[in-house]
Design a protein around this motif. Structure first.
Motif, short mmCIF file in Angstrom:
data_model
loop_
_atom_site.label_atom_id
_atom_site.label_comp_id
_atom_site.label_asym_id
_atom_site.label_seq_id
_atom_site.Cartn_x
_atom_site.Cartn_y
_atom_site.Cartn_z
N VAL A 1 0.93 -1.31 -0.18
CA VAL A 1 0.06 0.02 -0.06
C VAL A 1 0.83 1.25 0.19
O VAL A 1 0.66 2.22 -0.87
CB VAL A 1 -1.05 -0.01 1.31
CG1 VAL A 1 -1.67 1.20 1.30
CG2 VAL A 1 -1.93 -1.28 1.28
N LEU A 2 1.84 1.25 0.83
CA LEU A 2 2.81 2.57 0.97
C LEU A 2 3.56 2.58 -0.56
O LEU A 2 3.76 3.86 -0.96
CB LEU A 2 4.02 2.08 1.76
CG LEU A 2 5.04 3.35 2.01
CD1 LEU A 2 4.34 4.50 2.39
CD2 LEU A 2 6.13 3.08 3.15
N CYS B 1 2.23 1.67 -3.30
CA CYS B 1 1.33 2.29 -4.25
C CYS B 1 0.95 3.80 -4.08
O CYS B 1 1.02 4.46 -5.11
CB CYS B 1 0.00 1.69 -4.17
SG CYS B 1 -1.15 1.87 -4.90
N ALA B 2 1.15 4.10 -2.70
CA ALA B 2 0.78 5.69 -2.63
C ALA B 2 1.90 6.63 -3.10
O ALA B 2 1.66 7.64 -3.69
CB ALA B 2 0.94 5.86 -0.97
N ALA C 1 1.47 6.60 -7.00
CA ALA C 1 0.44 7.58 -7.31
C ALA C 1 1.05 8.85 -7.20
O ALA C 1 0.57 9.62 -8.26
CB ALA C 1 -0.61 7.16 -6.39
N LEU D 1 -7.88 -1.22 0.86
CA LEU D 1 -6.31 -0.74 0.64
C LEU D 1 -5.60 -1.64 -0.51
O LEU D 1 -4.84 -1.25 -1.19
CB LEU D 1 -5.78 -0.47 1.70
CG LEU D 1 -6.35 0.41 2.68
CD1 LEU D 1 -5.29 0.80 3.86
CD2 LEU D 1 -6.16 2.05 2.10
N ALA E 1 -4.45 -1.14 -4.17
CA ALA E 1 -2.94 -1.30 -4.41
C ALA E 1 -2.76 -2.15 -5.81
O ALA E 1 -1.87 -1.82 -6.57
CB ALA E 1 -2.28 -1.79 -3.32
#
Length: 468
Positions: A61-62, A64-65, A68, A117, A121
């Motif tokens: 998830v991190l 992906c952030a 992004a 999340l 992701a």
């Protein structure tokens, strides 16, 4: 020196380029493959446990952030944003309206991880068909290793206790999570079956996939999990029907032959398997105690929903409200032992039905947000597969895994280390059903298929040297 790939060799100087291009997928692969690590024996239902796979999913998830923010992820359509984001609203409502919002907070975090999340992701980071296949292949690797451990457990009587013998295959998950190995083996079997039937893949990868599917039948049988058997049968039949009748008949014949050889010829668990299969038809006429407990908890979940139909009793509210809604027919727990663990009584903390768990804890708001989104993904995925869009092997894999999960939710719910894989599967299904806003198939889909064909043929893929 060269790095081996199936049938060819890759020059070492190519590897850094591959890692630079696909490094965002490393946390995704780790989320799946970290479930190979043995977990300490104990109560698998205890809350607050963060395993290696969960930690990898948080890193996913991190990443992906970060990607992004750099503008290096797929662009979602408005429908994709709605389907992936709506569950967060239902979860927030169920948390705020719970009798004890602080007690519901861990449930909010877990549900947000698995159903919002991690799927988002996966959808945003997987850029093309080749990366989709890489993620799906990790499921097969996980299934083969866990299945091998399970077969050894059965052969050496070191598995979980079943009918007084330590023969139940549970892999590294232990008796506290008897569905863990069955679940991951079923995932791998569905992926391998879909890849073996996919018309767009070269013959060699399809044969390897079909062989993996046949191998995985044995550990699935030795898991003695009726729910996994039913879900796998249903998903496999759907995949075979979508792939074509002729291919389906070939696979069915091979599976029947394997079953006859294993159970009939070698007598692998024949009596126990027969008893377990027979019990499936007796769930209403002469149910065993586990089925009776399940029916009782289903009725309790329905009673909780009728008490608060809109918002439910709140996340993590089922255990606290169970005794006030359950009949006297509910036992105090289930017995677990074996596979390196002493006898332990596991409490019954959920209704063993994901849809009823959502309904009882989140009410109609949560049910519509979650299950409505799943229905939309299933319909969109089937429509895209029927229209011939994209690459069919990815569609067959995504639909097969998703249907397996939705079927399994009829008599199981989230819990245990393998829960994080549910989020990955929803993400893969959403990736297929919700293509990016750019016109045409997902970026690199055709290139991914061509690369597969080149590796599986006599020709050489880019960066691949001939065998010395």
């Amino acid at each position: 020196m060269s790095l081996a790939l199936p049938g060819r060799w890759v020059r070492p100087d190519v590897v850094p380029g591959l890692l630079r291009r696909h490094w965002p997928l490393l946390p995704l692969a780790a989320t799946v493959l970290f479930l190979l690590a043995p977990l300490p024996a104990g109560d698998a239902t205890a809350s607050g446990k963060v395993g290696p796979a969960d930690a990898a999913s948080l890193l996913l998830v991190l990443v992906c952030a970060v990607q992004a923010l750099r503008g290096r992820v797929r662009e979602l359509s408005p429908l994709g944003v709605l389907v992936l984001g709506a569950p967060a609203v239902g979860l927030a409502v169920a948390t705020m309206t719970a009798g004890d919002p602080y007690a519901a907070l861990p449930g909010f975090v877990r549900y947000l991880q698995v159903f919002v999340l991690v799927p988002a992701a996966v959808v945003l980071l997987v850029r093309d068909a080749a990366e989709f296949r890489l993620a799906a292949g990790c499921f097969v690797v996980l299934a083969l290793v866990q299945g091998a451990v399970g077969v050894v457990q059965y052969a050496t009587h070191t598995g979980a206790s079943y009918q007084g013998e330590d023969v139940r295959a549970v892999g590294t998950f232990g008796p506290g999570d008897v569905m863990g190995m069955a679940t991951v083996v079923a995932y791998g079997l569905i992926v391998a079956t879909a890849a073996g039937l996919a018309p767009g893949l070269p013959r060699r990868p399809r044969r390897i996939a079909a062989g993996c599917a046949l191998v995985l039948v044995l550990p699935l049988v030795l898991s003695f999990s009726r729910g996994a058997w039913i879900a796998t049968f249903g998903a496999a039949v759907l995949v075979m029907a979508l792939a074509g009748i002729r291919r389906a008949l070939t696979v069915v014949a091979a599976l029947v032959a394997a079953g006859v050889v294993l159970v009939g010829g070698f007598g692998v668990g024949s009596e126990m398997v027969a008893e377990r299969l027979t019990s499936i038809t007796q769930v209403s006429s002469a149910p065993d105690q586990s089925v009776t407990d399940r029916y009782t908890m289903w009725a309790a979940a329905e009673s909780m929903w009728r008490e608060r139909p809109a918002v439910g009793v709140g996340l993590k509210g089922f255990p606290a409200n169970r005794d006030g809604h359950a009949s006297l027919g509910l036992s105090s727990g289930s017995d677990t032992a074996g596979a390196g663990q002493a006898y332990l009584r596991q409490p019954l903390l959920s209704p063993h039905n994901m849809y009823l768990l959502i309904l009882s804890e989140q009410g109609l708001i949560g049910l519509v947000a979650l299950v409505g989104g799943w229905a939309a993904l299933l319909v969109a995925g089937l429509r895209r597969l029927a229209s011939g869009g994209g690459v069919r092997d990815c569609g067959l894999i995504a639909i097969g895994l998703f249907v397996w999960q939705l079927t399994d939710f009829l008599y199981a719910d989230i819990g245990g280390p393998s829960t994080v894989l549910t989020g990955v599967i929803i993400g893969l299904a959403a990736w297929w059903a919700l293509p990016s806003r750019e016109a045409g198939p997902p970026r690199g889909a055709a290139a991914g298929t061509e690369a597969f064909a080149r590796v599986g043929s006599r020709g050489r893929a880019p960066g691949v040297a001939a065998r010395p």
